[in-house]
Design a protein around this motif. Structure first.
Motif, short mmCIF file in Angstrom:
data_model
loop_
_atom_site.label_atom_id
_atom_site.label_comp_id
_atom_site.label_asym_id
_atom_site.label_seq_id
_atom_site.Cartn_x
_atom_site.Cartn_y
_atom_site.Cartn_z
N ALA A 183 0.82 4.29 -2.83
CA ALA A 183 0.76 5.53 -2.62
C ALA A 183 1.98 6.56 -2.90
CB ALA A 183 0.71 5.81 -0.94
N TYR A 184 3.25 5.81 -2.75
CA TYR A 184 4.26 6.47 -3.44
C TYR A 184 4.29 6.68 -4.74
CZ TYR A 184 9.41 7.63 -4.37
OH TYR A 184 10.48 8.18 -4.85
N ALA B 137 1.91 9.72 -5.49
CA ALA B 137 2.53 10.79 -5.20
C ALA B 137 3.35 11.40 -6.18
CB ALA B 137 2.99 10.82 -3.88
N ARG C 10 0.78 -1.36 -0.07
CA ARG C 10 -0.09 -0.02 -0.05
C ARG C 10 0.78 1.16 0.03
NH1 ARG C 10 -3.11 -3.00 3.79
NH2 ARG C 10 -2.03 -1.79 5.46
N GLY C 11 1.96 1.01 0.54
CA GLY C 11 2.84 2.30 0.75
C GLY C 11 3.73 2.74 -0.44
N LYS C 12 3.81 1.65 -1.23
CA LYS C 12 4.46 1.69 -2.33
C LYS C 12 3.62 2.28 -3.46
CE LYS C 12 8.23 -1.83 -2.08
NZ LYS C 12 8.50 -3.09 -2.68
N ALA D 263 3.81 15.61 -0.42
CA ALA D 263 2.93 14.52 -0.50
C ALA D 263 3.83 13.24 -0.82
CB ALA D 263 1.71 14.56 -1.31
N LEU D 264 4.74 13.48 -1.77
CA LEU D 264 5.55 12.40 -2.19
C LEU D 264 6.72 12.14 -1.20
CD1 LEU D 264 6.80 10.80 -4.66
CD2 LEU D 264 8.11 12.62 -5.42
N ALA E 247 6.70 7.07 4.56
CA ALA E 247 5.83 5.87 4.82
C ALA E 247 6.34 4.52 4.10
CB ALA E 247 4.44 6.15 4.54
N GLN F 222 6.31 12.25 1.86
CA GLN F 222 5.63 11.58 2.94
C GLN F 222 5.39 10.38 2.48
OE1 GLN F 222 1.95 14.03 3.63
NE2 GLN F 222 2.94 15.31 5.07
N ALA F 223 5.06 9.97 1.41
CA ALA F 223 4.91 8.68 0.99
C ALA F 223 6.27 7.70 0.98
CB ALA F 223 4.28 8.90 -0.60
N LYS F 224 7.39 8.65 0.64
CA LYS F 224 8.54 7.92 0.74
C LYS F 224 8.74 7.42 1.97
CE LYS F 224 13.42 8.61 -0.47
NZ LYS F 224 14.54 9.72 -1.12
#
Length: 372
Positions: free
Chosen positions: A111-112, A115, A107-109, A142-143, A149, A145-147
């Motif tokens: 979202a990244y 972003a 999920r985190g990847k 946002a990018l 995460a 933050q996704a990184k």
């Protein structure tokens, strides 16, 4: 009328018959004694101490995660190899934790990736003067933050995999394993204490305290041997000697204030596993080349207020000789530093009947072989 022989005639008759004359005591009968020769032997120059065997490697096995113990996979007291599996904790919950962490990472990847696309679009719009700097900056944040995460999710997955690995408890060293404190079906965890103990077998350490007097004598000796060349032999509590020779490898840097001793350690080969961790032994340090010493059976030594003495046979009679025993012995024999030069016939058996000057009848006794 009865005539008695004159005193002169009685004396002549007595001489002819080899009998004592009237009024003279009969000579004392020779006392039978057992004897042995004082021998000169080449003996190792050694110092004796009391030491204790210690394992070079010692591991207390503990559980690092909490769970039900699924299996105990060793036999108590057996030798084991490095990496051998000892315990298995039920892995189901930890396998589920790994899958959960893998899902969070996916999920985190995602979202990244989203972003990153949004930042690219925001930059394209700004380049065509259709977007704003604020929108571009928000997309960049946002990018980031996704990184972050994703990095956190990767760490969580690594932690979950490590915890899953902890359900398999293996030995980090080779050696012999002790008793287990838990059995299958119990809950174990970091608070369970020591599950079992493993000690290495070959080589072993032997540590022993050396008094300051002996230590200073060694340091001040002009012909002292190199520390690494000092041979170390040990004897067990029953008096038997261990067949391997060790070497001193460590001398403590400080003196024990309570005992005024310095702890010395030797490395001792243990290929057959005869030495065990914690065993009490007698330690003999071989300080130099063998020296010629006079030795006599310990049974020949007699002590009184004046010191130590022995009886020897001279011209068929017992004679007393004061001696100074050495600080060590060689099995059934005792080293004599002064008083004998070797070759004397020493009385060993029948000493309770021996007095200085009395005639004795010497018979050799069998002497056990002594260690040279």
């Amino acid at each position: 009328m009865v005539h008695f022989p004159s005193p002169l005639l009685a004396a002549l008759v007595a001489v002819g018959l080899n009998l004592p004359a009237r009024g003279e005591p009969a000579p004392a009968a020779a006392v039978p004694v057992g004897t042995a020769y004082a021998q000169r032997k080449a003996l190792d120059q050694s110092l004796d101490f009391v030491g204790r065997v210690e394992a070079v490697g010692r591991v207390e096995v503990r559980a690092r995660v909490t769970g039900f113990l699924d299996a105990v996979l060793f036999k108590e007291g057996d030798p084991i190899k490095e990496g051998a599996l000892l315990y298995r904790i039920e892995p189901d919950l930890f396998e589920a934790g790994v899958k959960q962490a893998e899902g969070a990472l996916e999920r985190g990847k995602a979202a990244y990736a989203l972003a990153a696309i949004q930042l690219q679009r925001a930059q394209e719009l700004l380049d065509r003067n259709s977007g704003t700097v604020v929108a571009r900056d928000q997309a960049r944040a946002a990018l980031d933050q996704a990184k972050g995460a994703v990095t956190g999710d990767e760490a969580n997955l690594q932690t979950a995999r490590i915890n899953l690995g902890y359900t398999q408890i293996s030995t980090p060293i080779a050696g012999r394993i002790g008793r287990t404190s838990v059995t299958k079906g119990n809950v174990v965890g970091p608070d369970s204490g020591v599950l079992t103990t493993i000690v290495s077998q070959d080589p072993m350490y032997v540590t022993f305290p050396v008094s300051q007097r002996e230590f200073l004598r060694y340091q001040q000796g002009a012909d002292r041997p190199d520390r690494g060349k000092i041979g170390v032999r040990i004897r067990f509590q029953d008096g038997s000697e261990y067949g391997q020779v060790g070497r001193v490898d460590f001398v403590n840097v400080s003196v024990d204030r309570a005992t005024d001793t310095v702890v010395v350690r030797a490395v001792m080969p243990n290929p057959a596993g005869a030495l065990r961790d914690g065993q009490l032994v007698r330690v003999a340090l071989q300080m130099g080349a063998p020296a010629q010493k006079v030795v006599v059976p310990q049974a020949a030594l007699i002590a009184d207020q004046g010191g130590v003495y022995v009886f020897i046979v001279e011209d068929g009679r017992a004679a007393m000789r004061r001696v100074r025993p050495g600080p060590s012995n060689t099995g059934p024999d005792s080293v004599i530093e002064e008083g004998l030069s070797g070759g004397e016939l020493v009385i060993v058996d029948g000493l309770q009947r021996v007095r200085p000057g009395i005639p004795v009848r010497a018979s050799p006794i069998d002497q056990p072989a002594s260690r040279t």
